[in-house]
Write a protein that holds these residues in place. Structure first.
Motif, mmCIF file in Angstrom:
data_model
loop_
_atom_site.group_PDB
_atom_site.id
_atom_site.type_symbol
_atom_site.label_atom_id
_atom_site.label_comp_id
_atom_site.label_asym_id
_atom_site.label_seq_id
_atom_site.Cartn_x
_atom_site.Cartn_y
_atom_site.Cartn_z
ATOM 1 N N GLY A 112 0.690 -0.798 -0.680
ATOM 2 C CA GLY A 112 0.204 0.143 0.286
ATOM 3 C C GLY A 112 1.138 1.679 0.284
ATOM 4 N N ASP A 113 1.945 1.457 0.032
ATOM 5 C CA ASP A 113 3.283 2.249 0.074
ATOM 6 C C ASP A 113 2.634 3.093 -1.557
ATOM 7 O OD1 ASP A 113 5.811 1.778 -1.199
ATOM 8 O OD2 ASP A 113 4.789 0.107 -1.164
ATOM 9 N N ARG A 114 3.671 3.685 -1.670
ATOM 10 C CA ARG A 114 3.589 5.085 -3.043
ATOM 11 C C ARG A 114 4.649 3.515 -3.569
ATOM 12 N NH1 ARG A 114 5.869 10.834 -3.776
ATOM 13 N NH2 ARG A 114 5.890 11.460 -6.205
ATOM 14 N N TRP A 115 4.717 3.006 -4.065
ATOM 15 C CA TRP A 115 6.049 2.466 -5.343
ATOM 16 C C TRP A 115 5.647 0.729 -4.931
ATOM 17 C CZ3 TRP A 115 8.193 5.961 -7.328
ATOM 18 C CH2 TRP A 115 8.916 7.144 -6.300
ATOM 19 N N SER A 116 5.719 0.111 -3.921
ATOM 20 C CA SER A 116 5.418 -1.159 -4.271
ATOM 21 C C SER A 116 4.476 -1.447 -5.591
ATOM 22 C CB SER A 116 4.720 -1.685 -3.067
ATOM 23 O OG SER A 116 5.759 -1.787 -1.750
ATOM 24 N N MET A 117 3.624 -1.190 -5.947
ATOM 25 C CA MET A 117 2.518 -1.954 -7.408
ATOM 26 C C MET A 117 3.635 -1.423 -8.067
ATOM 27 S SD MET A 117 0.195 -3.536 -6.233
ATOM 28 C CE MET A 117 -1.837 -3.588 -7.154
ATOM 29 N N VAL A 118 3.857 -0.611 -7.941
ATOM 30 C CA VAL A 118 4.275 -0.416 -9.771
ATOM 31 C C VAL A 118 5.668 -0.781 -9.659
ATOM 32 C CG1 VAL A 118 6.073 2.017 -10.298
ATOM 33 C CG2 VAL A 118 4.312 2.652 -9.429
ATOM 34 N N ILE A 119 6.429 -1.359 -8.594
ATOM 35 C CA ILE A 119 7.837 -2.377 -8.293
ATOM 36 C C ILE A 119 7.422 -3.442 -9.139
ATOM 37 C CG2 ILE A 119 9.122 -3.513 -7.004
ATOM 38 C CD1 ILE A 119 9.809 -0.755 -5.111
ATOM 39 N N ALA A 120 6.405 -3.957 -8.736
ATOM 40 C CA ALA A 120 5.648 -4.791 -9.295
ATOM 41 C C ALA A 120 5.252 -5.268 -10.194
ATOM 42 C CB ALA A 120 4.007 -5.484 -8.024
ATOM 43 N N ARG A 121 4.815 -4.451 -11.213
ATOM 44 C CA ARG A 121 3.851 -3.841 -12.849
ATOM 45 C C ARG A 121 5.521 -4.364 -12.958
ATOM 46 N NH1 ARG A 121 2.933 1.966 -13.951
ATOM 47 N NH2 ARG A 121 5.583 2.145 -14.250
ATOM 48 N N GLU A 122 6.658 -3.518 -12.781
ATOM 49 C CA GLU A 122 7.699 -3.143 -13.322
ATOM 50 C C GLU A 122 8.007 -5.353 -14.157
ATOM 51 O OE1 GLU A 122 8.757 -1.662 -15.824
ATOM 52 O OE2 GLU A 122 6.914 -0.303 -15.734
ATOM 53 N N LEU A 123 8.517 -5.659 -12.345
ATOM 54 C CA LEU A 123 8.618 -7.287 -12.308
ATOM 55 C C LEU A 123 7.142 -7.943 -13.722
ATOM 56 C CD1 LEU A 123 10.421 -7.235 -9.222
ATOM 57 C CD2 LEU A 123 10.533 -7.294 -11.471
ATOM 58 N N MET A 124 6.569 -7.579 -13.865
ATOM 59 C CA MET A 124 5.313 -8.289 -14.050
ATOM 60 C C MET A 124 5.423 -9.640 -15.431
ATOM 61 S SD MET A 124 2.544 -9.426 -12.910
ATOM 62 C CE MET A 124 2.257 -8.074 -11.625
ATOM 63 N N LEU A 125 6.248 -9.153 -15.787
ATOM 64 C CA LEU A 125 6.673 -9.826 -17.134
ATOM 65 C C LEU A 125 7.652 -10.451 -17.306
ATOM 66 C CD1 LEU A 125 5.968 -6.971 -19.858
ATOM 67 C CD2 LEU A 125 4.694 -8.912 -19.274
ATOM 68 N N GLY A 126 9.074 -10.700 -16.204
ATOM 69 C CA GLY A 126 10.001 -11.130 -16.286
ATOM 70 C C GLY A 126 11.180 -10.731 -15.403
ATOM 71 N N PRO A 127 12.259 -10.987 -14.388
ATOM 72 C CA PRO A 127 12.928 -10.686 -13.678
ATOM 73 C C PRO A 127 13.243 -9.293 -14.276
ATOM 74 C CG PRO A 127 13.399 -12.935 -14.167
ATOM 75 C CD PRO A 127 12.013 -13.202 -14.994
ATOM 76 N N ARG A 128 14.369 -8.521 -13.571
ATOM 77 C CA ARG A 128 14.439 -6.731 -13.333
ATOM 78 C C ARG A 128 16.062 -7.251 -13.030
ATOM 79 N NH1 ARG A 128 12.011 -7.851 -17.806
ATOM 80 N NH2 ARG A 128 10.399 -7.076 -18.598
ATOM 81 N N ARG A 129 16.873 -6.141 -13.601
ATOM 82 C CA ARG A 129 18.135 -6.194 -12.465
ATOM 83 C C ARG A 129 17.927 -4.554 -11.611
ATOM 84 N NH1 ARG A 129 22.745 -5.423 -16.575
ATOM 85 N NH2 ARG A 129 20.618 -4.687 -18.132
ATOM 86 N N PHE A 130 18.658 -4.017 -10.646
ATOM 87 C CA PHE A 130 18.064 -3.501 -10.333
ATOM 88 C C PHE A 130 17.974 -2.567 -10.943
ATOM 89 C CE2 PHE A 130 19.446 0.721 -7.135
ATOM 90 C CZ PHE A 130 18.317 0.158 -6.080
ATOM 91 N N ALA A 131 19.836 -2.247 -11.715
ATOM 92 C CA ALA A 131 19.586 -1.009 -12.636
ATOM 93 C C ALA A 131 18.282 -0.755 -13.370
ATOM 94 C CB ALA A 131 20.810 -0.614 -13.538
ATOM 95 N N GLU A 132 17.879 -1.203 -14.146
ATOM 96 C CA GLU A 132 16.452 -1.636 -14.991
ATOM 97 C C GLU A 132 15.215 -0.562 -13.644
ATOM 98 O OE1 GLU A 132 17.689 -5.141 -18.319
ATOM 99 O OE2 GLU A 132 16.877 -5.404 -15.983
ATOM 100 N N LEU A 133 15.411 -1.416 -12.757
ATOM 101 C CA LEU A 133 13.521 -0.690 -12.150
ATOM 102 C C LEU A 133 14.309 0.322 -11.566
ATOM 103 C CD1 LEU A 133 13.521 -4.111 -9.689
ATOM 104 C CD2 LEU A 133 11.969 -2.652 -11.765
ATOM 105 N N ALA A 134 15.504 0.895 -11.164
ATOM 106 C CA ALA A 134 15.954 2.251 -10.671
ATOM 107 C C ALA A 134 15.233 2.854 -12.381
ATOM 108 C CB ALA A 134 17.909 2.404 -10.207
ATOM 109 N N SER A 135 15.995 2.874 -13.601
ATOM 110 C CA SER A 135 15.555 3.860 -14.476
ATOM 111 C C SER A 135 14.047 3.626 -14.914
ATOM 112 C CB SER A 135 16.025 3.177 -15.533
ATOM 113 O OG SER A 135 15.953 3.647 -17.141
ATOM 114 N N ALA A 136 13.121 2.717 -14.942
ATOM 115 C CA ALA A 136 11.891 2.815 -15.006
ATOM 116 C C ALA A 136 11.018 3.434 -14.347
ATOM 117 C CB ALA A 136 11.403 0.979 -15.079
ATOM 118 N N VAL A 137 11.114 2.863 -12.823
ATOM 119 C CA VAL A 137 10.213 3.249 -11.568
ATOM 120 C C VAL A 137 10.492 4.851 -11.737
ATOM 121 C CG1 VAL A 137 9.343 3.192 -9.153
ATOM 122 C CG2 VAL A 137 10.456 1.163 -10.186
#
Length: 225
Positions: free
Chosen positions: A24-49
């Motif tokens: 329920g915080d500001r970021w968790s669902m957005v992080i989950a969205r970016e992981l929904m299709l497969g694994p992501r590296r930290f740098a990829e998440l940092a760029s996408a979120v």
């Protein structure tokens, strides 16, 4: 820093309250969205979120791992994060939230943009509401190649769409022999699919009609959050 109290700490045994503690915080669902299709590296998440700091991303990933939503995976030369089997169930939650958010007085978001994975996840979660009534032109086989103009250094993301009367499958990965390939900016693609923008805003190789049929199926839904 004192430990943040959960709803359970306050004596609330409601399952929905527990869900809000988890995502329920500001970021968790957005992080989950970016992981929904497969694994992501930290740098990829940092760029996408967009807007998250490395420190906050580290903290949220740790919390999501502790809650059982995300797990860390090691591969050749890379460490990545992916959703657990339980975490994958958030796709159904996103679908319901997206439909609910469309009725918000503040929707659509002015000047809002979408990442490649965000646009594709939106298509997947809204697929049950998008219909093709005339299949006389046959099934749709579409390769989708998206980049985010806000992040020129980020790699192009590739996806495969298979849509017929009995199946809708939209997954990550290149198509070795696509009937049609559509490519361009991810936000422009979202506008074509959800906002009624012309197909001319994208580059199309092959059967242009396949792209038009997909856009028409989603066109009446409105752009999701």
């Amino acid at each position: 820093m004192p430990k943040k109290q959960t709803y359970a700490d306050l004596g609330d045994a409601c399952a929905t309250a527990h869900a809000m503690d988890v995502i329920g915080d500001r970021w968790s669902m957005v992080i989950a969205r970016e992981l929904m299709l497969g694994p992501r590296r930290f740098a990829e998440l940092a760029s996408a979120v967009v807007g998250i700091t490395p420190a906050v991303l580290t903290a949220r990933l740790r919390a999501l791992q502790d809650s059982g939503v995300v797990e860390q995976v090691d591969g050749p030369g890379r460490t990545a994060y992916r959703l657990t089997e339980w975490g994958q169930g958030l796709e159904h939650v996103m679908s319901a939230l997206g439909r609910w958010a469309q009725q918000s007085p503040g929707f659509p978001v002015p000047e809002g943009r979408m990442t490649p994975d965000g646009a594709i996840v939106a298509m997947r979660t809204m697929a049950p509401y998008a219909t093709i009534t005339d299949w006389s032109e046959g099934p749709i086989r579409l390769a989708i190649e998206l980049h985010d103009e806000r992040r020129p250094a980020a790699a192009v993301r590739r996806y495969r769409l298979r849509w017929d009367q009995d199946r809708f499958a939209l997954t990550e990965g290149a198509d070795d022999d696509p009937a049609t390939t559509v490519s361009g900016d991810s936000s422009a693609w979202a506008e074509v699919v959800f906002g009624g923008a012309p197909v001319d805003d994208m580059s199309v190789e092959g059967d242009r009609r396949a792209v038009e049929r997909v856009a028409a199926a989603y066109g009446s839904l409105g752009k999701p959050a």
